[in-house]
Design a protein around this motif. Structure first.
Motif, PDB file in Angstrom:
ATOM      1  N   ALA A   1      41.281  44.949  49.439  1.00 55.77           N
ATOM      2  CA  ALA A   1      41.725  45.357  48.105  1.00 55.77           C
ATOM      3  C   ALA A   1      40.545  45.625  47.180  1.00 55.77           C
ATOM      4  CB  ALA A   1      42.630  44.278  47.510  1.00 55.77           C
ATOM      5  N   ALA A   2      39.514  44.766  47.233  1.00 56.60           N
ATOM      6  CA  ALA A   2      38.336  44.976  46.397  1.00 56.60           C
ATOM      7  C   ALA A   2      37.605  46.256  46.787  1.00 56.60           C
ATOM      8  CB  ALA A   2      37.404  43.774  46.513  1.00 56.60           C
ATOM      9  N   ALA A   3      37.483  46.487  48.089  1.00 57.72           N
ATOM     10  CA  ALA A   3      36.818  47.701  48.563  1.00 57.72           C
ATOM     11  C   ALA A   3      37.603  48.949  48.177  1.00 57.72           C
ATOM     12  CB  ALA A   3      36.637  47.632  50.082  1.00 57.72           C
TER      13      ALA A   3
ATOM     14  N   LEU B   1      37.016  31.472  35.054  1.00 58.59           N
ATOM     15  CA  LEU B   1      37.084  31.624  33.601  1.00 58.59           C
ATOM     16  C   LEU B   1      37.121  33.097  33.211  1.00 58.59           C
ATOM     17  CD1 LEU B   1      37.030  30.193  30.842  1.00 58.59           C
ATOM     18  CD2 LEU B   1      34.519  30.287  30.951  1.00 58.59           C
ATOM     19  N   PHE B   2      36.309  33.891  33.888  1.00 58.18           N
ATOM     20  CA  PHE B   2      36.246  35.335  33.652  1.00 58.18           C
ATOM     21  C   PHE B   2      37.595  35.987  33.951  1.00 58.18           C
ATOM     22  CE2 PHE B   2      35.098  39.583  35.446  1.00 58.18           C
ATOM     23  CZ  PHE B   2      34.534  40.137  34.310  1.00 58.18           C
ATOM     24  N   LYS B   3      38.207  35.621  35.078  1.00 55.60           N
ATOM     25  CA  LYS B   3      39.496  36.191  35.463  1.00 55.60           C
ATOM     26  C   LYS B   3      40.592  35.806  34.474  1.00 55.60           C
ATOM     27  CE  LYS B   3      39.516  34.497  39.691  1.00 55.60           C
ATOM     28  NZ  LYS B   3      39.999  34.207  41.059  1.00 55.60           N
ATOM     29  N   VAL B   4      40.639  34.547  34.126  1.00 52.96           N
ATOM     30  CA  VAL B   4      41.666  34.066  33.214  1.00 52.96           C
ATOM     31  C   VAL B   4      41.557  34.780  31.867  1.00 52.96           C
ATOM     32  CG1 VAL B   4      42.421  32.050  31.885  1.00 52.96           C
ATOM     33  CG2 VAL B   4      41.941  31.821  34.322  1.00 52.96           C
TER      34      VAL B   4
ATOM     35  N   ALA C   1      39.884  53.827  28.680  1.00 47.74           N
ATOM     36  CA  ALA C   1      38.551  53.221  28.797  1.00 47.74           C
ATOM     37  C   ALA C   1      38.666  51.765  29.219  1.00 47.74           C
ATOM     38  CB  ALA C   1      37.803  53.340  27.478  1.00 47.74           C
ATOM     39  N   ILE C   2      39.615  51.055  28.593  1.00 49.87           N
ATOM     40  CA  ILE C   2      39.826  49.648  28.967  1.00 49.87           C
ATOM     41  C   ILE C   2      40.394  49.569  30.378  1.00 49.87           C
ATOM     42  CG2 ILE C   2      41.051  47.518  28.384  1.00 49.87           C
ATOM     43  CD1 ILE C   2      40.969  48.369  25.490  1.00 49.87           C
ATOM     44  N   GLY C   3      41.222  50.565  30.734  1.00 51.39           N
ATOM     45  CA  GLY C   3      41.759  50.611  32.093  1.00 51.39           C
ATOM     46  C   GLY C   3      40.657  50.726  33.122  1.00 51.39           C
ATOM     47  N   ALA C   4      39.633  51.561  32.819  1.00 47.45           N
ATOM     48  CA  ALA C   4      38.508  51.702  33.750  1.00 47.45           C
ATOM     49  C   ALA C   4      37.731  50.398  33.872  1.00 47.45           C
ATOM     50  CB  ALA C   4      37.587  52.821  33.277  1.00 47.45           C
ATOM     51  N   ILE C   5      37.531  49.711  32.732  1.00 44.75           N
ATOM     52  CA  ILE C   5      36.845  48.419  32.763  1.00 44.75           C
ATOM     53  C   ILE C   5      37.675  47.407  33.546  1.00 44.75           C
ATOM     54  CG2 ILE C   5      36.040  46.498  31.341  1.00 44.75           C
ATOM     55  CD1 ILE C   5      35.444  48.549  29.140  1.00 44.75           C
TER      56      ILE C   5
ATOM     57  N   VAL D   1      37.035  44.538  36.522  1.00 41.23           N
ATOM     58  CA  VAL D   1      37.471  43.148  36.412  1.00 41.23           C
ATOM     59  C   VAL D   1      38.297  42.757  37.635  1.00 41.23           C
ATOM     60  CG1 VAL D   1      38.879  41.532  35.077  1.00 41.23           C
ATOM     61  CG2 VAL D   1      37.434  43.197  33.901  1.00 41.23           C
ATOM     62  N   ILE D   2      39.159  43.669  38.063  1.00 49.38           N
ATOM     63  CA  ILE D   2      39.990  43.413  39.236  1.00 49.38           C
ATOM     64  C   ILE D   2      39.125  43.183  40.466  1.00 49.38           C
ATOM     65  CG2 ILE D   2      41.638  44.473  40.838  1.00 49.38           C
ATOM     66  CD1 ILE D   2      42.904  45.816  38.356  1.00 49.38           C
ATOM     67  N   VAL D   3      38.078  43.989  40.614  1.00 48.63           N
ATOM     68  CA  VAL D   3      37.175  43.813  41.753  1.00 48.63           C
ATOM     69  C   VAL D   3      36.529  42.432  41.710  1.00 48.63           C
ATOM     70  CG1 VAL D   3      35.022  44.605  42.816  1.00 48.63           C
ATOM     71  CG2 VAL D   3      36.712  46.274  42.030  1.00 48.63           C
TER      72      VAL D   3
END
Length: 460
Positions: A108-110, A153-156, A276-280, A284-286
């Motif tokens: 999924a990350a790849a 913490l970053f994910k949450v 733009a936030i969607g691209a960021i 984050v998802i990765v």
């Protein structure tokens, strides 16, 4: 100090934050879209049912962990309750499940990063991720815990940001027009109860990872107190992060929108007029997927380490480095992840869906083993007059109701051909593992096969 001992180098704050972020990975970021595609808006029913079951199962597991921490977790408790063959079957089934999860997270990350930054092909990214996180896990548990603390913490934080932006879109505070409740007023259950049943296995995968807290407790300072805090935090996490996120998805977009099936979080942000936030969010998802991959490699290695110490796996897997890392167990656990790299090379488009579905059915059997073990061990504890530091609510009625709910999920799933095949295959694998465990441990008690188990050594 024994060379075969784990180190209790994980701090309580590591365990608590891991409990908040361990399951925020492929199941939520990608699997939620798969669940919506299967069940439509009625996927909310799948999440409510699975969410309640997971809350109760984790409370039961927390009771057993607080009373007797062990890196074998539900495998160890199944052995105590049902005998060595049960311990063997549950332990190896969960290990196989986590090996599949590692492959799914890497895939999924790849897949996501290859879309955002097509510098390498999907299989190339998968290979890089597997190499990097194998190395990360070869470090001491203290370093692993600190890494997971900050990544969790970053994910949450970013899931919370998604919830705020999603609500802002729905109430008309973003550049795009709000759809109101139009996407819910159509066919709520377009694929019938069969769709809800098919979605349940994908939803079950979304909650996978939470149980790693029980494994990690054995390497945590003051595990009884830490695991109680972590288990209590699971309830609001499930209600807020999972059900809140999916509710926003099915309100924001039509359930059959192709974008939901591939990248639901990004699809909602794009629909809200926030590309733009969607691209960021893609990045984050990765990061979230890689954090979960890291945690699952840890969990798999500790399970097979525990099996080795209970004489249910090759002795090599029970050895540790001077820093307390079971290196052989770790390398054996990531092997399938590297096989998944080849699968990504040949079948990049289909490998993720296959992995998500297979894992869902194995999780359901893990739940069954946990509930049955709790019922047996709680009865023994009460008969012996032992005081438990953390107790399951509504015993024995709520545990039995949870078991009935899991049985209903299995029965409903058996009416769907694709789900029935997955479950029958999982049942067959479990039966084989149970038989192998019975042959290997025949005539022995659990005490016979656990002599010499190492307690975690203190961090130095």
């Amino acid at each position: 100090m024994s060379s075969n001992a784990l180190h209790a180098g994980m701090k309580p704050r590591h365990l608590v934050m891991m409990s908040l972020g361990s399951a925020i990975g492929a199941g939520l970021f990608v699997g939620s879209g798969e669940g919506i595609a299967a069940a439509g808006p009625a996927v909310l029913i799948s999440y409510v049912v699975a969410g309640l079951i997971v809350i109760f199962v984790m409370r039961m597991l927390g009771e057993m962990v607080a009373a007797d921490p062990n890196s074998g977790a539900f495998s160890y408790y199944a052995g105590r309750a049902l005998g060595p063959s049960a311990a063997f079957a549950v332990g190896w089934l969960w290990w196989l499940q986590l090996c599949l999860v590692v492959a799914a997270e890497a895939t999924a990350a790849a897949q996501t990063l290859a879309t955002i930054a097509p510098i390498f092909p999907q299989w190339g990214y998968a290979l890089i991720f597997m190499v990097v996180f194998t190395w990360t896990n070869l470090l001491g548990v203290g370093s692993f815990g600190e890494f997971e603390f900050w990544f969790s913490l970053f994910k949450v934080a970013f899931v919370f940001l998604f919830l705020l932006l999603g609500i802002a879109y729905l109430v008309g505070l973003t550049p795009a027009d709000s759809p109101g409740l139009a996407n819910l007023t159509g066919d709520f259950m377009p694929n019938g109860l069969g769709g809800v049943a098919a979605g349940l296995l994908v939803v079950a995968f979304a909650f996978g990872g939470i149980e790693i807290v029980a494994v990690a407790a054995a390497e945590t300072q003051n595990p009884r107190r830490a695991v109680g805090t972590a288990i209590r935090g699971i309830i609001w996490r499930i209600l807020l992060f999972y059900m809140g996120s999916v509710a926003i998805m099915v309100i924001a977009l039509p359930w059959d929108d192709p974008a939901l099936a591939t990248s639901p979080f990004v699809a909602v942000l794009n629909q809200a007029g926030l590309p733009a936030i969607g691209a960021i969010m893609g990045l984050v998802i990765v990061a979230a997927l890689l954090s979960s991959l890291n945690a699952n490699v840890y969990g798999a290695s500790r399970m097979v380490y525990s099996l080795a110490h209970r004489r249910m796996a090759p002795a090599l897997f029970g050895r540790t480095t001077r820093s307390g890392v079971p290196a052989a167990a770790l390398l054996g656990s990531v092997a399938f992840g590297f096989v998944a790299v080849a699968l990504n090379y040949f079948w990049a488009e289909s490998v993720l869906g296959l992995l998500l579905n297979v894992v869902g059915s194995t999780l359901i059997l893990t739940w069954v083993a946990t509930v049955v073990s709790h019922l047996v061990l709680r009865r023994r504890a009460e008969a012996a007059g032992r005081e438990l530091p953390l107790k399951m609510w509504g015993y024995p009625w709520l545990p039995w109701a949870t078991l009935a709910g899991i049985a209903a999920i299995i029965a409903l799933g058996m009416t769907v051909p694709s789900v029935r095949f997955q479950m029958l295959a999982t049942f067959a694998i479990t039966a084989v593992l149970w038989l192998v465990g019975w042959v290997l441990t025949r005539g022995k008690s659990l005490d016979d096969v656990t002599k010499g188990i190492e307690e975690p050594a203190p961090e130095v």
